[in-house]
Structures are given as structure tokens and as C-alpha cells.
Design an enzyme around this catalytic site. Sequence first.
Site: not given
Length: 354
Positions: A24-25, A55, A97, A173, A176, A178, A225, A291, A312-313
Site C-alpha cells: 500500500m502506497t 511500491g 515490491q 508490480h 494496477h 503501472y 503481482r 476485499g 490491505g486496508r
Amino acid sequence: MKKLFKPYNKGPLQLKNHVVMAPMTRSRAINNIPNQLMATYYQQRSGAGLIVTEGTSPSPEGLGYPRIPGIFNDAQVEGWKLVTEAVHEGGSKIFLQLMHTGRIAHSSNLPEGYHVVGLSTVKATGEIYTDTGMLEYSAPTALDKEGIDRIVNDHVKAAENAIAAGFDGVELHGAHGYLLEQSLNPHINNRTDNYSGSTENRSRLTLEIVQKIVASIGADKVGLRISPFLTSNDMPAYEEAEVHETYVHLARKVNQLGIAYLHISNNPGIPEKTHQDIRKSFANTIIYCNGFTAETAEAKLQEESADLVAFGRSFLANPDFMRRIEKNAPLNEPDYNTLYTPGEEGYTDYPELN
């Protein structure tokens, strides 16, 4: 005992449980150098069996967001040593990462003298966070062959630096929106050389980097990933069969290279056939993320479609996440206003259980 809490032992991954802290950034690396505050943050969360860092750019031109860390100079290596030592004291493994943002960047977030690059000149639609506010993405300069060779070599050197900093391995990575996922997408990667066109060509950049990192630090220290069918960061959708073929091809190829794991950023758009064919194509550890609750993660592990599950969160707002789910205690909610601000607030000050 629930599977989440049991030790995990498969191939090179010997972990104290089946839980991964997802990357997580957090934008706390002042001057792009990891620091003691970051070491405290990661150590607080060392209840996870495996931590994957935020990242981290392998080169100055990959620093698309403000205050994200790098791993391309000596000061950054020394800063990361604070983090790896703290996490290892907590009994966790930690992978770095490697994230080159490519066109998902703004020039004001890069060091002086560097500019935004991509596989092509296709500019991303939308805005990106900078310290002066939200700004439109910068138009990228297309990498020539010399630039691509530099990108590959930067990743290899970054992986070597990560091992020197005490990491247990690196995660590329490729998700997403990138740089590596940009290379996979035929609407973004419109080159006319052997890095574009067919599935094999669009996979070439990612696989060259994986292959050379494996040769340098060992396959047991490499993860990848991916985010099949995800359209975040202005990734245009393309034909379902082609997406499926792309990611199954990648899974087969990295399986042949023997890397430690595939980390799949889950989303409802992934067809069941793609899940199944990736699982058939890749023999080592598969991590699923996005999720999950403790209950749905346990179910995912029990059905054996995933070997490990990442959160993550939940870790962001709950440094003691493992203890909370073990005791069935309520979880803190993240403060979204402080996700990317400098300092302790919303970073290391989330309350823990008594």
C-alpha cells in the site's frame, strides 16, 4: 485452529501464518528515502506471516507519486535496513515490491532532470496526487530500445539492492496500470517492435525482468503481482480471450522459471476459467488479495484456490489486525484523509487493543 493462523510451508515460503500484508502506497519516504517512521509502521504490522512493502521505484523516473521510496541508491538501501531489521524482529518475512509507475505519474513528482516514460506516448486520462494538488497525468515519452534495456537493468540492480538491504525477496508490480501492466495492454502498448503485438511480445518486458532477476538473486526470492481484467489507472479493457491468454501465458512462463509466488489482485471481472487456468499453470504459492474479510479469507484457504490471502486496508488501520481477528474484536476504520500525507497521523497512531 483456523487455517489463517496456522504456519505456512511451501517451497521457499516458510511463514508463521497464512496471512499477507498487501502493498500500500503511504508516501512517508521523505526525499524518497525510507526512514525510522516507516520502520515503526511495518514493525507494528509484523503479525502478518509475510509483508509486501509499498511500491518502491527501481529508478528515479519511476517515482510517479510524491514521497514514495526508491531502492536505487545507497541512502535508500540503508533506510530500508531499518525496516527489514524491525520486521524480522517481529518474526515476519518481508518482500520489497518493485513498482515503476510508467505513465501513471506527474513530472513534478520526479527528481529534477527526469521525465515521465512509457511503452508508448499514450497519455493516461485522469489526475494524480501531487503536493500542490491534483494534476493531470503528464504525457509520457516512449522508451526506445536503449531505454527498455535500462529499465530491465534498473530492476535487476534494484533487486540486488533489496537483498543487500535485508529483504527476503522482491515482488514485481505487474498490476494496477503501472509500467509492466502497461506493456501487457495492447491499447496502451502500441509499439511496432518485438515488445508489442502478440501475447508473447507484450509479455516480453515482464518476463525479461523476471528472468534476469531470477538469475541474479534466485527464483525463491521473486514474486509477481498481476491484476487480470482490472481497469484501474486508465487501463482500457480488451478482448476477454486475449486477456485470458495473456495472463495464463505469464503464469506458465514464470512457473517454468520457478518463482516463489503469484499475487493476484482479485476483482469480480475475472472469469472462473481464468482463475482455474492460472492455478493449473502455476505450481508454487498463489496469493489472493482485495476485499477479503477474515471469514471469506478462511473460506478461500479452505477451498484451496488460494494458498495465502492478503489484506490491505485492514492492516493499514489495524496494526494488531491478527490479534483482532483472533479475538473477533472490531476493526478500526482507515482515515482516508491521511493516506498519503507525511508524518505519524493516520500512519503509526492507530489504536491497538489493550
